[in-house]
Scaffold this motif. Structure first.
Motif, PDB file in Angstrom:
ATOM      1  N   ALA A  64      49.230  65.105  59.872  1.00 22.73           N
ATOM      2  CA  ALA A  64      47.849  64.660  59.639  1.00 22.73           C
ATOM      3  C   ALA A  64      46.907  65.302  60.651  1.00 22.73           C
ATOM      4  O   ALA A  64      47.170  65.269  61.854  1.00 22.73           O
ATOM      5  N   LYS A  65      45.821  65.872  60.149  1.00 19.07           N
ATOM      6  CA  LYS A  65      44.842  66.533  61.015  1.00 19.07           C
ATOM      7  C   LYS A  65      43.477  65.867  60.895  1.00 19.07           C
ATOM      8  O   LYS A  65      43.134  65.322  59.838  1.00 19.07           O
ATOM      9  N   PHE A  66      42.738  65.930  61.977  1.00 20.98           N
ATOM     10  CA  PHE A  66      41.390  65.364  61.978  1.00 20.98           C
ATOM     11  C   PHE A  66      40.547  66.046  60.901  1.00 20.98           C
ATOM     12  O   PHE A  66      40.643  67.251  60.687  1.00 20.98           O
ATOM     13  N   GLY A  67      39.719  65.249  60.242  1.00 21.38           N
ATOM     14  CA  GLY A  67      38.854  65.788  59.190  1.00 21.38           C
ATOM     15  C   GLY A  67      39.440  65.668  57.798  1.00 21.38           C
ATOM     16  O   GLY A  67      38.734  65.864  56.812  1.00 21.38           O
ATOM     17  N   MET A  68      40.741  65.336  57.696  1.00 17.64           N
ATOM     18  CA  MET A  68      41.358  65.183  56.377  1.00 17.64           C
ATOM     19  C   MET A  68      40.790  63.975  55.647  1.00 17.64           C
ATOM     20  O   MET A  68      40.360  63.000  56.258  1.00 17.64           O
ATOM     21  N   SER A  69      40.831  64.030  54.328  1.00 16.17           N
ATOM     22  CA  SER A  69      40.438  62.896  53.505  1.00 16.17           C
ATOM     23  C   SER A  69      41.629  61.934  53.394  1.00 16.17           C
ATOM     24  O   SER A  69      42.760  62.273  53.773  1.00 16.17           O
ATOM     25  N   MET A  70      41.392  60.731  52.867  1.00 15.40           N
ATOM     26  CA  MET A  70      42.487  59.776  52.658  1.00 15.40           C
ATOM     27  C   MET A  70      43.568  60.370  51.751  1.00 15.40           C
ATOM     28  O   MET A  70      44.766  60.210  52.009  1.00 15.40           O
ATOM     29  N   ALA A 113      45.934  55.379  60.442  1.00 13.89           N
ATOM     30  CA  ALA A 113      45.007  56.508  60.378  1.00 13.89           C
ATOM     31  C   ALA A 113      43.659  55.907  60.006  1.00 13.89           C
ATOM     32  O   ALA A 113      43.551  55.218  58.987  1.00 13.89           O
ATOM     33  N   GLU A 114      42.643  56.126  60.823  1.00 10.58           N
ATOM     34  CA  GLU A 114      41.343  55.511  60.578  1.00 10.58           C
ATOM     35  C   GLU A 114      40.308  56.565  60.169  1.00 10.58           C
ATOM     36  O   GLU A 114      40.312  57.690  60.685  1.00 10.58           O
ATOM     37  N   PHE A 115      39.417  56.158  59.272  1.00 12.93           N
ATOM     38  CA  PHE A 115      38.455  57.087  58.677  1.00 12.93           C
ATOM     39  C   PHE A 115      37.023  56.623  58.901  1.00 12.93           C
ATOM     40  O   PHE A 115      36.733  55.427  58.941  1.00 12.93           O
ATOM     41  N   LYS A 116      36.159  57.613  59.038  1.00  8.02           N
ATOM     42  CA  LYS A 116      34.720  57.369  59.128  1.00  8.02           C
ATOM     43  C   LYS A 116      34.041  58.444  58.292  1.00  8.02           C
ATOM     44  O   LYS A 116      34.333  59.635  58.456  1.00  8.02           O
ATOM     45  N   ASP A 117      33.154  58.012  57.420  1.00  3.46           N
ATOM     46  CA  ASP A 117      32.505  58.953  56.497  1.00  3.46           C
ATOM     47  C   ASP A 117      33.522  59.804  55.746  1.00  3.46           C
ATOM     48  O   ASP A 117      33.358  61.008  55.562  1.00  3.46           O
ATOM     49  N   LYS A 118      34.637  59.137  55.355  1.00  6.88           N
ATOM     50  CA  LYS A 118      35.700  59.739  54.541  1.00  6.88           C
ATOM     51  C   LYS A 118      36.479  60.835  55.257  1.00  6.88           C
ATOM     52  O   LYS A 118      37.190  61.619  54.612  1.00  6.88           O
ATOM     53  N   GLU A 119      36.379  60.896  56.590  1.00 10.26           N
ATOM     54  CA  GLU A 119      37.135  61.871  57.371  1.00 10.26           C
ATOM     55  C   GLU A 119      38.043  61.161  58.370  1.00 10.26           C
ATOM     56  O   GLU A 119      37.637  60.178  58.998  1.00 10.26           O
ATOM     57  N   LEU A 120      39.259  61.661  58.518  1.00 13.33           N
ATOM     58  CA  LEU A 120      40.160  61.124  59.533  1.00 13.33           C
ATOM     59  C   LEU A 120      39.588  61.442  60.907  1.00 13.33           C
ATOM     60  O   LEU A 120      39.362  62.611  61.232  1.00 13.33           O
ATOM     61  N   PHE A 210      34.827  64.969  65.171  1.00 13.90           N
ATOM     62  CA  PHE A 210      34.953  64.329  63.857  1.00 13.90           C
ATOM     63  C   PHE A 210      34.478  62.885  63.901  1.00 13.90           C
ATOM     64  O   PHE A 210      34.664  62.204  64.911  1.00 13.90           O
ATOM     65  N   PRO A 211      33.854  62.416  62.811  1.00 15.50           N
ATOM     66  CA  PRO A 211      33.592  63.132  61.563  1.00 15.50           C
ATOM     67  C   PRO A 211      32.486  64.177  61.730  1.00 15.50           C
ATOM     68  O   PRO A 211      31.582  64.015  62.546  1.00 15.50           O
ATOM     69  N   LYS A 212      32.571  65.218  60.949  1.00 22.27           N
ATOM     70  CA  LYS A 212      31.596  66.306  61.042  1.00 22.27           C
ATOM     71  C   LYS A 212      30.314  66.011  60.270  1.00 22.27           C
ATOM     72  O   LYS A 212      29.255  66.535  60.592  1.00 22.27           O
ATOM     73  N   LYS A 213      30.441  65.187  59.241  1.00 25.29           N
ATOM     74  CA  LYS A 213      29.261  64.857  58.448  1.00 25.29           C
ATOM     75  C   LYS A 213      28.396  63.856  59.198  1.00 25.29           C
ATOM     76  O   LYS A 213      28.903  62.985  59.886  1.00 25.29           O
TER      77      LYS A 213
END
Length: 240
Positions: A64-70, A113-120, A210-213
């Motif tokens: 798993a890499k940063f920026g990945m989607s769910m 794995a936690e997400f913000k704005d759909k990015e890991l 990250f998140p980049k958006k």
């Protein structure tokens, strides 16, 4: 008299020049100048080190890499079969047990794995909640994590030398160890629950890029923010 003065001036200048030359020789002997080839080699090594750090900084956990989607994270071997929530994925139980066994850990209770704005953007690991008599067990687990991270990334940028129960405060975490790998930071923290005097560790793995958006607040977030402002204002008004 004029000739004597000129002679003295010449002698003083000569002595000064000789002294300066001697200082330069000593300086070169104690701090030899790098050759062009050595400088170039150092630049190459520094560049390779940066590339390696940048590559390691992108790794969140396993594949798993940063920026990945769910969807992308669930497709990795690490989080395959994990339970999906609104903004996180809990590692599947058997994989969590394999990770626990591989590391030789006793007390972890979950990996997310936690997400913000759909990015890991974060990996979060927490322990079980233990009594004061088992703080040493928590520290033992933390030391295993430190050993594993040190093998992969090098020595931590910070480590608490000794843990004492006096360092714990209810509802507060404090840093036990920290690693910095480029834009990635790993923080190992210890803390105490106020409710039933239980102790725990949390591990956060983040990458500041990250998140980049750019985050756009949802209507729910806007309402919560407004509610918080109103409550804060109410408290201030009641304090006078």
């Amino acid at each position: 008299m004029k000739k004597v003065s000129l002679l003295l001036l010449t002698i003083l200048l000569t002595i000064g020049c000789n002294q300066k030359q001697k200082e330069q020789v000593v300086s070169q002997e104690s701090n030899p100048q790098l050759t062009a080839a050595e400088i170039r080699n150092k630049e190459i090594q520094d560049s390779l080190k940066k590339v390696r750090n940048d590559s390691l900084a992108l790794i969140a956990w396993g594949e798993a890499k940063f920026g990945m989607s769910m969807k992308e994270v669930l497709a990795t071997e690490t989080f395959k079969g994990g339970k999906k929530y609104d903004d996180s994925i809990a590692m599947e139980f058997s994989r969590e047990q394999n990770f626990k066994k591989a590391f030789g850990l006793e007390n972890p209770s979950g990996v997310w794995a936690e997400f913000k704005d759909k990015e890991l953007y974060r990996i979060y690991i927490k322990s079980k909640y233990l009594t004061a008599s088992r703080i040493d067990d928590l520290v033992k687990d933390c030391d295993i994590f430190i050993k594993k991270f040190t093998e992969k990334y090098g020595a931590p940028s910070y480590k608490n030398s000794k843990i004492d129960i006096s360092e714990f405060n209810p509802e507060e975490n404090f840093v036990y160890a920290k690693f910095q790998i480029g834009d990635k930071m790993i923080a190992i923290e210890l803390g105490e629950l106020r409710s039933d005097v239980r102790f725990y560790y949390h591990i956060y793995i983040d990458n500041s890029k990250f998140p980049k958006k750019k985050h756009v607040m949802t209507e729910k977030e806007k309402r919560e923010e407004q509610k918080q402002k109103e409550e804060t204002e109410k408290i201030r008004n009641n304090s006078f």
